[in-house]
Motif scaffolding. Structure first.
Motif, PDB file in Angstrom:
ATOM      1  N   ALA A  91       0.835  -1.208   0.000  1.00 21.03           N
ATOM      2  CA  ALA A  91       0.000   0.000   0.000  1.00 21.03           C
ATOM      3  C   ALA A  91       0.869   1.258   0.000  1.00 21.03           C
ATOM      4  N   TYR A  92       1.939   1.234   0.776  1.00 18.00           N
ATOM      5  CA  TYR A  92       2.848   2.384   0.791  1.00 18.00           C
ATOM      6  C   TYR A  92       3.492   2.585  -0.578  1.00 18.00           C
ATOM      7  N   GLY A  93       3.915   1.507  -1.201  1.00 24.78           N
ATOM      8  CA  GLY A  93       4.491   1.613  -2.542  1.00 24.78           C
ATOM      9  C   GLY A  93       3.493   2.095  -3.571  1.00 24.78           C
ATOM     10  N   ALA A  94       2.238   1.664  -3.437  1.00 23.37           N
ATOM     11  CA  ALA A  94       1.209   2.130  -4.371  1.00 23.37           C
ATOM     12  C   ALA A  94       0.996   3.638  -4.237  1.00 23.37           C
ATOM     13  N   MET A  95       1.012   4.154  -3.012  1.00 23.90           N
ATOM     14  CA  MET A  95       0.860   5.601  -2.827  1.00 23.90           C
ATOM     15  C   MET A  95       2.039   6.364  -3.412  1.00 23.90           C
ATOM     16  N   LEU A  96       3.258   5.814  -3.250  1.00 25.91           N
ATOM     17  CA  LEU A  96       4.418   6.466  -3.853  1.00 25.91           C
ATOM     18  C   LEU A  96       4.328   6.452  -5.371  1.00 25.91           C
ATOM     19  N   GLY A  97       3.837   5.355  -5.919  1.00 24.40           N
ATOM     20  CA  GLY A  97       3.681   5.277  -7.373  1.00 24.40           C
ATOM     21  C   GLY A  97       2.645   6.250  -7.893  1.00 24.40           C
ATOM     22  N   LEU A  98       1.565   6.419  -7.148  1.00 24.33           N
ATOM     23  CA  LEU A  98       0.546   7.400  -7.554  1.00 24.33           C
ATOM     24  C   LEU A  98       1.097   8.823  -7.476  1.00 24.33           C
ATOM     25  N   ARG A  99       1.908   9.077  -6.440  1.00 23.55           N
ATOM     26  CA  ARG A  99       2.475  10.420  -6.305  1.00 23.55           C
ATOM     27  C   ARG A  99       3.489  10.700  -7.411  1.00 23.55           C
ATOM     28  N   GLN A 100       4.222   9.669  -7.805  1.00 24.93           N
ATOM     29  CA  GLN A 100       5.189   9.847  -8.889  1.00 24.93           C
ATOM     30  C   GLN A 100       4.467  10.096 -10.216  1.00 24.93           C
ATOM     31  N   GLY A 101       3.363   9.391 -10.427  1.00 23.87           N
ATOM     32  CA  GLY A 101       2.532   9.625 -11.605  1.00 23.87           C
ATOM     33  C   GLY A 101       3.155   9.128 -12.892  1.00 23.87           C
ATOM     34  N   GLY A 102       2.482   9.445 -13.991  1.00 18.42           N
ATOM     35  CA  GLY A 102       2.928   9.060 -15.325  1.00 18.42           C
ATOM     36  C   GLY A 102       2.152   9.835 -16.367  1.00 18.42           C
ATOM     37  N   LYS A 103       2.743   9.989 -17.530  1.00 14.27           N
ATOM     38  CA  LYS A 103       2.096  10.787 -18.573  1.00 14.27           C
ATOM     39  C   LYS A 103       0.868  10.088 -19.140  1.00 14.27           C
ATOM     40  N   THR A 104       0.885   8.783 -19.189  1.00 11.55           N
ATOM     41  CA  THR A 104      -0.262   8.024 -19.684  1.00 11.55           C
ATOM     42  C   THR A 104      -0.745   7.075 -18.590  1.00 11.55           C
ATOM     43  N   SER A 105      -1.917   6.504 -18.816  1.00 16.50           N
ATOM     44  CA  SER A 105      -2.461   5.565 -17.824  1.00 16.50           C
ATOM     45  C   SER A 105      -1.597   4.318 -17.687  1.00 16.50           C
ATOM     46  N   LYS A 106      -1.001   3.879 -18.785  1.00 18.60           N
ATOM     47  CA  LYS A 106      -0.127   2.709 -18.711  1.00 18.60           C
ATOM     48  C   LYS A 106       1.125   3.006 -17.904  1.00 18.60           C
ATOM     49  N   LEU A 107       1.688   4.190 -18.085  1.00 17.59           N
ATOM     50  CA  LEU A 107       2.868   4.554 -17.303  1.00 17.59           C
ATOM     51  C   LEU A 107       2.526   4.720 -15.826  1.00 17.59           C
ATOM     52  N   LEU A 108       1.349   5.259 -15.541  1.00 19.35           N
ATOM     53  CA  LEU A 108       0.916   5.384 -14.147  1.00 19.35           C
ATOM     54  C   LEU A 108       0.744   4.015 -13.499  1.00 19.35           C
ATOM     55  N   LEU A 109       0.102   3.100 -14.219  1.00 18.23           N
ATOM     56  CA  LEU A 109      -0.068   1.741 -13.696  1.00 18.23           C
ATOM     57  C   LEU A 109       1.270   1.055 -13.496  1.00 18.23           C
ATOM     58  N   ASN A 110       2.190   1.274 -14.430  1.00 16.09           N
ATOM     59  CA  ASN A 110       3.516   0.682 -14.312  1.00 16.09           C
ATOM     60  C   ASN A 110       4.249   1.237 -13.096  1.00 16.09           C
ATOM     61  N   SER A 111       4.110   2.519 -12.831  1.00 14.70           N
ATOM     62  CA  SER A 111       4.753   3.129 -11.671  1.00 14.70           C
ATOM     63  C   SER A 111       4.190   2.572 -10.372  1.00 14.70           C
ATOM     64  N   VAL A 112       2.864   2.413 -10.323  1.00 13.52           N
ATOM     65  CA  VAL A 112       2.238   1.874  -9.117  1.00 13.52           C
ATOM     66  C   VAL A 112       2.687   0.437  -8.874  1.00 13.52           C
ATOM     67  N   LEU A 113       2.685  -0.376  -9.917  1.00 13.98           N
ATOM     68  CA  LEU A 113       3.076  -1.787  -9.767  1.00 13.98           C
ATOM     69  C   LEU A 113       4.546  -1.922  -9.375  1.00 13.98           C
ATOM     70  N   ASN A 114       5.397  -1.113  -9.975  1.00 23.16           N
ATOM     71  CA  ASN A 114       6.826  -1.180  -9.639  1.00 23.16           C
ATOM     72  C   ASN A 114       7.071  -0.799  -8.177  1.00 23.16           C
ATOM     73  N   SER A 115       6.422   0.259  -7.723  1.00 22.92           N
ATOM     74  CA  SER A 115       6.622   0.680  -6.330  1.00 22.92           C
ATOM     75  C   SER A 115       6.045  -0.336  -5.350  1.00 22.92           C
ATOM     76  N   SER A 116       4.876  -0.882  -5.675  1.00 26.38           N
ATOM     77  CA  SER A 116       4.269  -1.883  -4.785  1.00 26.38           C
ATOM     78  C   SER A 116       5.125  -3.131  -4.692  1.00 26.38           C
ATOM     79  N   SER A 117       5.619  -3.606  -5.826  1.00 27.93           N
ATOM     80  CA  SER A 117       6.446  -4.819  -5.815  1.00 27.93           C
ATOM     81  C   SER A 117       7.821  -4.588  -5.202  1.00 27.93           C
ATOM     82  N   LYS A 118       8.212  -3.317  -5.080  1.00 26.50           N
ATOM     83  CA  LYS A 118       9.498  -3.014  -4.450  1.00 26.50           C
ATOM     84  C   LYS A 118       9.386  -2.983  -2.932  1.00 26.50           C
ATOM     85  N   TYR A 119       8.384  -2.291  -2.420  1.00 27.66           N
ATOM     86  CA  TYR A 119       8.273  -2.086  -0.970  1.00 27.66           C
ATOM     87  C   TYR A 119       7.510  -3.204  -0.258  1.00 27.66           C
ATOM     88  N   GLY A 120       6.547  -3.821  -0.935  1.00 25.11           N
ATOM     89  CA  GLY A 120       5.744  -4.857  -0.288  1.00 25.11           C
ATOM     90  C   GLY A 120       6.550  -6.074   0.136  1.00 25.11           C
TER      91      GLY A 120
END
Length: 197
Positions: A91-120
């Motif tokens: 959950a913490y990684g998902a919030m960081l990924g949302l805060r980092q954001g992305g130009k497109t929806s795919k990049l935003l989803l990729n950022s959320v997944l990367n952060s979640s899989s890193k911190y979880g």
């Protein structure tokens, strides 16, 4: 030497007289020839009835205290803290990924997944290892002191956190982990003793 012959009125061969060291084998063969099968051993014909195990009560299936055996406490506690660490870290990684954001929806989803899989998984593994140290040291303290109180939880928590960071170059990380682990495990110990977990 055994004498073989036909008994009157039977269509199969049987042994009329037996002598010598192989008499038991010949008896079995005679039994098979007369009945079509060998007699079952006594242990199979009269099995000893096994006592039926009673179903365990609900309070015995949950860790509502520290009266359980070491393996049960280890499995329950490590699994619980790994799941909590994985969920909260994800959950913490998902919030960081949302805060980092992305130009497109795919990049935003990729950022959320990367952060979640890193911190979880990182927080889950860390929590599980510290909990493993805690359960072992708590059991050792309870055995040495022959008492089961909050002091064991505080001391075992501090030792577990310090042991986890014992390879650090300075003492500050070990002291921080010891303090946080002691507070967390005292809280969890109190919750478990009250039966809420």
């Amino acid at each position: 030497r055994a004498k073989e012959g036909l008994k009157p009125g039977l269509n199969s061969f049987s042994l009329t007289s037996v002598s010598g060291p192989d008499s038991s084998n010949l008896d079995k063969m005679a039994d098979y020839l007369s009945s079509g099968g060998i007699r079952a051993p006594e242990i199979l014909s009269n099995p000893t009835p096994q006592p039926r195990q009673q179903p365990r009560a609900k309070e015995e299936l949950y860790l509502e205290g520290y009266g359980r055996q070491f393996g049960e406490k280890m499995t329950y506690s490590v699994g619980l803290t790994y799941g909590l660490g994985l969920t909260s870290g994800g959950a913490y990684g998902a919030m960081l990924g949302l805060r980092q954001g992305g130009k497109t929806s795919k990049l935003l989803l990729n950022s959320v997944l990367n952060s979640s899989s890193k911190y979880g998984p990182a927080l889950g593994n860390q929590s599980a290892i510290i909990t493993m140290f805690y359960v072992a040291s708590h059991g050792l303290l309870s055995w040495i002191r022959e008492e089961d109180d909050v002091f064991n939880a505080a001391a075992a928590g501090a030792f577990s956190g310090a042991l986890y960071k014992s390879a650090a170059k300075t003492w500050q990380p070990a002291a921080k982990y010891a303090a946080v682990s002691s507070a967390v495990f005292v809280g969890l110990d109190t919750i478990v003793r009250q039966g809420y977990l």
